[in-house]
Scaffold this active site. Structure first.
Site, PDB file in Angstrom:
ATOM      1  N   HIS A 108      36.384  74.736  28.472  1.00 46.90           N
ATOM      2  CA  HIS A 108      35.553  73.854  29.424  1.00 46.90           C
ATOM      3  C   HIS A 108      35.300  72.707  28.933  1.00 46.90           C
ATOM      4  O   HIS A 108      34.009  72.340  28.355  1.00 46.90           O
ATOM      5  CB  HIS A 108      34.239  74.604  29.890  1.00 46.90           C
ATOM      6  CG  HIS A 108      34.222  75.853  30.629  1.00 46.90           C
ATOM      7  ND1 HIS A 108      34.416  75.951  32.004  1.00 46.90           N
ATOM      8  CD2 HIS A 108      34.433  77.231  30.059  1.00 46.90           C
ATOM      9  CE1 HIS A 108      34.424  77.170  32.389  1.00 46.90           C
ATOM     10  NE2 HIS A 108      34.500  77.833  31.082  1.00 46.90           N
ATOM     11  N   CYS A 165      39.467  77.256  32.644  1.00 46.55           N
ATOM     12  CA  CYS A 165      38.814  78.647  32.624  1.00 46.55           C
ATOM     13  C   CYS A 165      39.466  79.529  33.944  1.00 46.55           C
ATOM     14  O   CYS A 165      40.758  79.665  34.171  1.00 46.55           O
ATOM     15  CB  CYS A 165      37.413  78.845  32.616  1.00 46.55           C
ATOM     16  SG  CYS A 165      36.787  80.366  31.862  1.00 46.55           S
ATOM     17  N   GLU A 189      34.567  70.099  30.663  1.00 52.30           N
ATOM     18  CA  GLU A 189      33.522  69.590  31.461  1.00 52.30           C
ATOM     19  C   GLU A 189      32.142  69.894  30.942  1.00 52.30           C
ATOM     20  O   GLU A 189      31.003  69.419  31.140  1.00 52.30           O
ATOM     21  CB  GLU A 189      33.599  69.694  33.041  1.00 52.30           C
ATOM     22  CG  GLU A 189      33.161  71.509  33.099  1.00 52.30           C
ATOM     23  CD  GLU A 189      34.171  72.370  32.955  1.00 52.30           C
ATOM     24  OE1 GLU A 189      33.962  73.541  33.048  1.00 52.30           O
ATOM     25  OE2 GLU A 189      35.093  72.164  31.833  1.00 52.30           O
TER      26      GLU A 189
END
Length: 222
Positions: free
Chosen positions: A194, A86, A196
């Site tokens: 994302h 991002c 994560e």
């Protein structure tokens, strides 16, 4: 294995990224943007998502001038592994480590949702845990995620197998539906989604784990 996560004023995914690394077996160091040197012996550097410096001037532009980014660029030029998610992708483009630019979403609105991605290559340190053509579900949350590239750059990225992920159902107008790209040496990854935030069951899905698992496979053989 050791990972460093760079923290800027406005970072809001630094701890998420650190946890993603830890779950994959990395020892993590948090590095402040005003530091001038990276910790010794790092295997990978992570640039987190968020709104570094409030996205003032241009997303990632000020962060890219931070003292630590000079060390990150030097680390990458020496063949180190670097990833950015991002805002981290925006920073990597602003430093010149990745080509192209992230523009305002085509719909001129912030998008925040689960997003289907297609794995476009498994031949990289960040995608080898997937198979080419796999479709995975990973969250997105951005206002300036429209990856813009001219025809020559798009042709080069595709010809060199440097498109890592593409969107299935383009959410932001990105050229060629591109969601993530690799550097020429394939050791730098930038992506707007994302992973994560999709790395443990509590997130509602674990499709993002593959990015971190891919790195462990590569580094275990190094």
């Amino acid at each position: 294995m050791k990972a460093a996560v760079i923290v800027f004023p406005g970072s809001n995914c630094d701890r998420d990224l650190a946890e993603g690394f830890r779950q994959a077996g990395f020892e993590v160091s948090m590095v402040w943007h005003k530091d001038t040197d990276l910790p010794k012996g790092m295997d990978v550097i992570g640039i987190p998502g968020g709104f570094s410096f409030g996205d003032y001037l241009r997303c990632g532009a000020i962060a890219a001038q931070s003292p630590i980014c000079r060390a990150v660029v030097d680390y990458a030029h020496k063949g180190g592994h670097v990833l950015g998610f991002c805002n981290g992708f925006q920073v990597l483009c602003e430093t010149g480590l990745l080509p192209g630019v992230l523009m305002r979403n085509a719909g001129l609105k912030f998008v925040c949702r689960q997003q289907t991605l297609r794995v476009e290559t498994a031949d990289s340190p960040f995608t080898n845990a997937y198979s080419k053509g796999n479709e995975i579900m990973v969250p997105i949350a951005h206002h300036d995620g429209n990856f813009s590239a001219d025809a020559d750059l798009l042709s080069r990225l595709r010809g060199e197998d440097r498109v890592a992920f593409s969107y299935v159902g383009n959410p932001n107008g990105s050229t060629g539906d591109i969601a993530g790209i690799l550097s020429e040496n394939r050791r730098v990854l930038g992506m707007m989604p994302h992973p994560e935030r999709a790395s443990e069951p509590a997130h509602g899905g674990t499709d993002g784990q593959g990015v971190f698992k891919s790195l462990t496979e590569v580094l275990a053989l190094a």
